[in-house]
Scaffold this active site. Structure first.
Site, mmCIF file in Angstrom:
data_model
loop_
_atom_site.group_PDB
_atom_site.id
_atom_site.type_symbol
_atom_site.label_atom_id
_atom_site.label_comp_id
_atom_site.label_asym_id
_atom_site.label_seq_id
_atom_site.Cartn_x
_atom_site.Cartn_y
_atom_site.Cartn_z
ATOM 1 N N ARG A 18 -10.804 0.527 8.014
ATOM 2 C CA ARG A 18 -10.629 -0.911 8.211
ATOM 3 C C ARG A 18 -11.853 -1.558 8.848
ATOM 4 N NH1 ARG A 18 -4.366 -1.371 10.266
ATOM 5 N NH2 ARG A 18 -3.451 -1.184 8.203
ATOM 6 N N ARG A 71 10.822 -1.752 13.085
ATOM 7 C CA ARG A 71 9.447 -1.830 13.594
ATOM 8 C C ARG A 71 9.244 -3.158 14.325
ATOM 9 N NH1 ARG A 71 5.108 -0.099 9.121
ATOM 10 N NH2 ARG A 71 3.844 -1.148 10.680
ATOM 11 N N ARG A 80 11.004 -6.611 5.866
ATOM 12 C CA ARG A 80 10.933 -5.192 6.216
ATOM 13 C C ARG A 80 11.364 -4.984 7.667
ATOM 14 N NH1 ARG A 80 5.277 -2.086 5.512
ATOM 15 N NH2 ARG A 80 4.826 -2.934 7.569
ATOM 16 N N ARG A 138 -1.876 -9.840 12.931
ATOM 17 C CA ARG A 138 -2.266 -8.628 12.200
ATOM 18 C C ARG A 138 -3.029 -8.985 10.926
ATOM 19 N NH1 ARG A 138 3.158 -5.831 11.141
ATOM 20 N NH2 ARG A 138 1.916 -4.336 9.976
ATOM 21 N N LYS A 149 0.821 -1.218 0.000
ATOM 22 C CA LYS A 149 0.000 0.000 0.000
ATOM 23 C C LYS A 149 0.852 1.264 0.000
ATOM 24 C CE LYS A 149 -2.402 -0.762 3.697
ATOM 25 N NZ LYS A 149 -1.812 -2.016 4.171
#
Length: 192
Positions: free
Chosen positions: A89, A135, A129, A147, A14
Protein backbone atom coordinates in the site's frame (compact mmCIF):
# COMPACT_ATOMS: atom_id res chain seq x y z
CA UNK A 1 4.99 -19.04 -11.02
CA UNK A 2 2.46 -16.23 -11.17
CA UNK A 3 2.71 -13.47 -8.56
CA UNK A 4 -0.17 -11.02 -8.53
CA UNK A 5 -0.77 -7.89 -6.50
CA UNK A 6 -4.53 -7.34 -6.15
CA UNK A 7 -5.22 -3.70 -5.51
CA UNK A 8 -8.27 -1.70 -4.54
CA UNK A 9 -9.71 0.36 -1.72
CA UNK A 10 -11.48 -1.23 1.27
CA UNK A 11 -14.76 -2.75 0.08
CA UNK A 12 -13.71 -3.11 -3.55
CA UNK A 13 -14.08 -6.90 -3.54
CA UNK A 14 -10.42 -7.88 -3.23
CA UNK A 15 -11.17 -10.80 -0.91
CA UNK A 16 -13.87 -12.27 -3.12
CA UNK A 17 -11.88 -11.82 -6.31
CA UNK A 18 -8.72 -13.20 -4.70
CA UNK A 19 -10.63 -16.44 -3.98
CA UNK A 20 -11.73 -16.70 -7.60
CA UNK A 21 -8.18 -16.09 -8.87
CA UNK A 22 -6.85 -18.69 -6.40
CA UNK A 23 -9.25 -21.35 -7.67
CA UNK A 24 -8.63 -20.55 -11.33
CA UNK A 25 -4.82 -20.43 -11.21
CA UNK A 26 -3.94 -22.51 -8.08
CA UNK A 27 -2.46 -19.59 -6.17
CA UNK A 28 -1.91 -19.04 -2.47
CA UNK A 29 -3.48 -15.89 -1.08
CA UNK A 30 -1.44 -13.67 1.16
CA UNK A 31 -3.99 -11.27 2.61
CA UNK A 32 -2.72 -8.71 5.06
CA UNK A 33 -6.23 -8.57 6.52
CA UNK A 34 -6.11 -12.32 7.23
CA UNK A 35 -2.60 -12.02 8.64
CA UNK A 36 -3.75 -9.19 10.92
CA UNK A 37 -6.82 -11.13 12.08
CA UNK A 38 -4.76 -14.30 12.73
CA UNK A 39 -2.21 -12.35 14.77
CA UNK A 40 -4.92 -10.40 16.63
CA UNK A 41 -6.96 -13.52 17.37
CA UNK A 42 -3.86 -15.24 18.71
CA UNK A 43 -2.96 -12.10 20.67
CA UNK A 44 0.59 -11.91 19.28
CA UNK A 45 2.63 -8.77 19.83
CA UNK A 46 2.28 -7.92 16.12
CA UNK A 47 -1.46 -8.54 16.40
CA UNK A 48 -1.89 -6.18 19.34
CA UNK A 49 0.03 -3.48 17.53
CA UNK A 50 -1.93 -3.93 14.28
CA UNK A 51 -5.26 -3.80 16.15
CA UNK A 52 -4.43 -0.46 17.72
CA UNK A 53 -4.13 1.10 14.25
CA UNK A 54 -7.04 -0.75 12.61
CA UNK A 55 -9.47 0.28 15.35
CA UNK A 56 -8.74 3.93 14.55
CA UNK A 57 -9.19 3.38 10.80
CA UNK A 58 -5.49 3.87 10.12
CA UNK A 59 -3.18 1.76 7.99
CA UNK A 60 -0.80 -0.50 9.88
CA UNK A 61 2.89 0.61 9.71
CA UNK A 62 5.02 -1.02 7.03
CA UNK A 63 7.39 -2.95 9.29
CA UNK A 64 4.57 -4.72 11.16
CA UNK A 65 2.96 -5.76 7.89
CA UNK A 66 6.28 -6.77 6.33
CA UNK A 67 7.21 -9.00 9.29
CA UNK A 68 3.85 -10.81 9.05
CA UNK A 69 4.31 -11.23 5.28
CA UNK A 70 7.78 -12.77 5.55
CA UNK A 71 6.51 -15.31 8.09
CA UNK A 72 3.70 -16.30 5.73
CA UNK A 73 5.88 -16.68 2.62
CA UNK A 74 8.23 -19.00 4.48
CA UNK A 75 5.45 -21.57 4.96
CA UNK A 76 5.60 -24.48 2.45
CA UNK A 77 3.13 -24.43 -0.46
CA UNK A 78 2.45 -26.48 -3.61
CA UNK A 79 0.71 -23.70 -5.54
CA UNK A 80 1.55 -21.97 -8.83
CA UNK A 81 2.26 -18.61 -7.20
CA UNK A 82 0.88 -15.99 -4.87
CA UNK A 83 -1.76 -13.34 -4.83
CA UNK A 84 -1.04 -10.40 -2.56
CA UNK A 85 -4.26 -8.85 -1.27
CA UNK A 86 -3.94 -5.57 0.63
CA UNK A 87 -0.18 -5.33 0.26
CA UNK A 88 1.70 -3.30 -0.88
CA UNK A 89 0.00 0.00 0.00
CA UNK A 90 3.06 2.26 0.08
CA UNK A 91 6.21 2.74 -2.01
CA UNK A 92 8.27 1.33 0.87
CA UNK A 93 6.05 -1.78 0.99
CA UNK A 94 6.32 -2.15 -2.80
CA UNK A 95 10.10 -2.11 -2.59
CA UNK A 96 10.00 -4.51 0.37
CA UNK A 97 7.68 -6.89 -1.50
CA UNK A 98 9.94 -6.93 -4.57
CA UNK A 99 12.94 -7.70 -2.34
CA UNK A 100 11.06 -10.35 -0.29
CA UNK A 101 9.69 -12.13 -3.40
CA UNK A 102 13.18 -12.17 -4.92
CA UNK A 103 14.91 -13.35 -1.72
CA UNK A 104 12.27 -15.78 -0.38
CA UNK A 105 10.82 -17.11 -3.66
CA UNK A 106 13.54 -16.34 -6.21
CA UNK A 107 10.84 -14.71 -8.34
CA UNK A 108 9.17 -11.37 -9.19
CA UNK A 109 5.78 -9.64 -9.16
CA UNK A 110 4.14 -10.20 -12.57
CA UNK A 111 1.07 -7.94 -12.49
CA UNK A 112 -0.88 -5.49 -10.35
CA UNK A 113 -4.64 -5.77 -10.87
CA UNK A 114 -6.53 -2.79 -9.47
CA UNK A 115 -10.28 -2.94 -8.78
CA UNK A 116 -11.90 0.45 -9.39
CA UNK A 117 -15.11 1.25 -7.45
CA UNK A 118 -16.87 4.57 -6.74
CA UNK A 119 -16.37 5.81 -3.15
CA UNK A 120 -20.10 5.89 -2.28
CA UNK A 121 -20.45 2.25 -3.35
CA UNK A 122 -17.45 1.38 -1.16
CA UNK A 123 -19.07 3.02 1.88
CA UNK A 124 -22.37 1.20 1.26
CA UNK A 125 -20.61 -2.15 0.86
CA UNK A 126 -18.55 -1.72 4.03
CA UNK A 127 -21.49 -0.60 6.18
CA UNK A 128 -23.45 -3.61 4.95
CA UNK A 129 -20.49 -5.91 5.71
CA UNK A 130 -20.19 -4.30 9.15
CA UNK A 131 -23.75 -5.37 9.99
CA UNK A 132 -22.78 -9.05 9.76
CA UNK A 133 -19.00 -9.23 10.20
CA UNK A 134 -18.69 -7.68 13.64
CA UNK A 135 -15.70 -5.69 12.41
CA UNK A 136 -15.57 -2.36 14.23
CA UNK A 137 -13.82 -0.68 11.29
CA UNK A 138 -16.80 -1.51 9.01
CA UNK A 139 -19.57 -0.11 11.19
CA UNK A 140 -18.66 3.59 11.43
CA UNK A 141 -19.00 5.73 8.30
CA UNK A 142 -16.45 8.28 9.51
CA UNK A 143 -13.82 5.56 10.02
CA UNK A 144 -14.69 4.07 6.62
CA UNK A 145 -14.28 7.46 4.91
CA UNK A 146 -10.93 7.88 6.66
CA UNK A 147 -9.77 4.43 5.50
CA UNK A 148 -10.72 5.24 1.90
CA UNK A 149 -8.97 8.65 2.00
CA UNK A 150 -5.84 7.11 3.52
CA UNK A 151 -5.89 4.35 0.94
CA UNK A 152 -5.90 6.84 -1.96
CA UNK A 153 -3.34 9.17 -0.37
CA UNK A 154 -0.86 6.41 0.38
CA UNK A 155 -1.33 4.17 -2.65
CA UNK A 156 -1.28 6.66 -5.51
CA UNK A 157 2.51 6.38 -5.68
CA UNK A 158 2.35 2.58 -5.68
CA UNK A 159 -0.03 2.57 -8.64
CA UNK A 160 2.31 4.97 -10.43
CA UNK A 161 5.28 2.70 -9.74
CA UNK A 162 3.51 -0.33 -11.23
CA UNK A 163 2.33 1.80 -14.19
CA UNK A 164 5.95 2.75 -14.89
CA UNK A 165 6.85 -0.96 -14.86
CA UNK A 166 3.99 -1.75 -17.25
CA UNK A 167 2.40 -4.07 -14.67
CA UNK A 168 -0.62 -1.98 -13.59
CA UNK A 169 -4.07 -2.90 -14.96
CA UNK A 170 -7.34 -1.27 -13.84
CA UNK A 171 -10.50 -3.42 -13.80
CA UNK A 172 -14.01 -2.12 -13.10
CA UNK A 173 -14.98 -3.59 -9.72
CA UNK A 174 -18.71 -2.89 -10.10
CA UNK A 175 -20.99 -5.55 -11.56
CA UNK A 176 -21.57 -9.24 -11.13
CA UNK A 177 -18.87 -11.19 -9.30
CA UNK A 178 -18.39 -13.63 -12.20
CA UNK A 179 -18.24 -10.79 -14.72
CA UNK A 180 -15.48 -9.06 -12.74
CA UNK A 181 -13.64 -12.37 -12.31
CA UNK A 182 -13.63 -13.01 -16.05
CA UNK A 183 -12.01 -9.60 -16.65
CA UNK A 184 -9.32 -10.41 -14.08
CA UNK A 185 -8.76 -13.90 -15.52
CA UNK A 186 -8.26 -12.43 -19.01
CA UNK A 187 -5.54 -10.09 -17.72
CA UNK A 188 -3.70 -12.93 -15.93
CA UNK A 189 -3.90 -15.12 -19.05
CA UNK A 190 -2.00 -12.42 -20.95
CA UNK A 191 1.05 -12.85 -18.71
CA UNK A 192 1.10 -16.66 -18.46
Amino acid sequence: MINIVLFGPPGSGKGTQAQNLIEKFNLKQVSTGDLFRFNMKNDTELGKLAKSYIDKGELVPDQVTTDMLIDELRKPTDTNGFIFDGYPRTVAQTEALERIVKEELNDKIDICLSLIVDDQILVERLLKRGETSGRTDDSNEEIIQNRIKEYYAKTAEVAELYKQQGKYIEVNGVGGIDEISEKLFAEVEKIK
